[in-house]
Write a protein that holds these residues in place. Sequence first.
Motif, short mmCIF file in Angstrom:
data_model
loop_
_atom_site.label_atom_id
_atom_site.label_comp_id
_atom_site.label_asym_id
_atom_site.label_seq_id
_atom_site.Cartn_x
_atom_site.Cartn_y
_atom_site.Cartn_z
N UNK A 42 1.31 -49.77 -6.27
CA UNK A 42 1.92 -49.85 -7.60
C UNK A 42 3.29 -49.18 -7.61
N UNK A 43 3.38 -48.00 -7.00
CA UNK A 43 4.66 -47.30 -6.97
C UNK A 43 5.71 -48.15 -6.25
N UNK A 44 5.35 -48.71 -5.10
CA UNK A 44 6.33 -49.48 -4.32
C UNK A 44 6.77 -50.74 -5.06
N UNK A 45 5.80 -51.49 -5.59
CA UNK A 45 6.15 -52.74 -6.25
C UNK A 45 7.03 -52.50 -7.48
N UNK A 59 9.01 -49.86 -7.98
CA UNK A 59 10.31 -49.39 -7.51
C UNK A 59 11.18 -50.57 -7.07
N UNK A 60 10.56 -51.55 -6.43
CA UNK A 60 11.32 -52.67 -5.89
C UNK A 60 11.63 -53.74 -6.93
N UNK A 61 10.65 -54.06 -7.78
CA UNK A 61 10.79 -55.22 -8.65
C UNK A 61 10.96 -54.92 -10.14
N UNK A 62 10.56 -53.73 -10.58
CA UNK A 62 10.61 -53.46 -12.02
C UNK A 62 10.76 -51.95 -12.27
N UNK A 63 11.86 -51.36 -11.81
CA UNK A 63 11.99 -49.90 -11.89
C UNK A 63 12.05 -49.35 -13.30
N UNK A 64 12.52 -50.14 -14.24
CA UNK A 64 12.69 -49.62 -15.60
C UNK A 64 11.71 -50.19 -16.61
N UNK A 65 11.09 -51.33 -16.30
CA UNK A 65 10.16 -51.95 -17.25
C UNK A 65 8.73 -51.49 -16.97
N UNK A 66 8.20 -51.82 -15.81
CA UNK A 66 6.83 -51.42 -15.47
C UNK A 66 6.79 -50.09 -14.72
N UNK A 67 7.90 -49.70 -14.14
CA UNK A 67 7.99 -48.44 -13.42
C UNK A 67 8.81 -47.41 -14.16
N UNK A 68 8.77 -46.19 -13.68
CA UNK A 68 9.62 -45.11 -14.17
C UNK A 68 10.10 -44.34 -12.94
N UNK A 69 11.38 -44.46 -12.65
CA UNK A 69 11.92 -43.93 -11.43
C UNK A 69 12.32 -42.46 -11.56
N UNK A 70 12.54 -41.76 -10.43
CA UNK A 70 12.98 -40.36 -10.50
C UNK A 70 14.17 -40.21 -11.44
N UNK A 71 14.09 -39.21 -12.29
CA UNK A 71 15.13 -39.00 -13.28
C UNK A 71 14.78 -39.52 -14.65
N UNK A 72 13.83 -40.45 -14.73
CA UNK A 72 13.40 -40.95 -16.04
C UNK A 72 12.64 -39.85 -16.78
N UNK A 73 12.81 -39.74 -18.09
CA UNK A 73 12.15 -38.65 -18.83
C UNK A 73 10.63 -38.63 -18.69
N UNK A 74 10.02 -39.80 -18.57
CA UNK A 74 8.56 -39.84 -18.49
C UNK A 74 8.06 -40.20 -17.09
N UNK A 75 8.88 -39.94 -16.08
CA UNK A 75 8.47 -40.17 -14.69
C UNK A 75 7.19 -39.40 -14.35
N UNK A 76 7.12 -38.13 -14.75
CA UNK A 76 5.95 -37.32 -14.41
C UNK A 76 4.68 -37.91 -15.01
#
Length: 221
Positions: free
Chosen positions: A68-71, A73-90
């Motif tokens: 899930x993390x990899x997919x 990060x690669x395909x949807x970093x801001x919609x389905x993912x939350x990348x390092x630096x995003x407020x709700x990454x943790x």
Amino acid sequence: MITLHHVEQTRSMRTLWLLHELEVPFEVSIHAFDKSLRDPGYLAISPAGRVPSLEIDGERMFETGAIAEYLCERFSPDRLGRMPGAPDRMAWLVWIHFAETVSQHCAALTQQHVALRDDSMRSPIVMKLEAARLIKCYDAIEARLGGGILSQDYLLMSGFTAADVNVGQAVYMAQHFAKLDNHPNVAAWYARITDREAFQLSLPKDVPLFDRTFYDPWPVE
């Protein structure tokens, strides 16, 4: 190209759901839940003989949280993912992996309810304890969604993410063993996320995983 190795009614359903949410091209290789998962050819893809496993661009992955993390990060970093630096990454990371907390209790209960063929082999104490632990997981999700004054539609205030996919699939399996009757926020959230087309596309379409029915969910007091 992406190929998902999948057994219906298992953890690999959450990867299938996520792939549908991502709307990326992929193929599904459906396996039986049997000793064929121990064949040398499959062990070369997933060394422990488990699903899901993912073949992607000549590489191989297993473990749903990592996938899930990899997919994302690669395909949807801001919609389905939350990348390092995003407020709700943790929070995103916590809930992506909380799915395994739920699933470990589901796995123990699947063994007790279904896999043990002789009733004398089952432990009512283990069944009751594991069902109670599932209820504790529901309590945690209920609190996250807003057991008090504030409420939210998804596990993250910022919207639907892969965290909802992972935990949602775990709750899908958990309801074989513990009902949501006393968790209205969880029930509303679950209805909301399972109304999504991607979830519907990930539902089993072939024969059931088990050739016997589950016992009734344990009445946890």
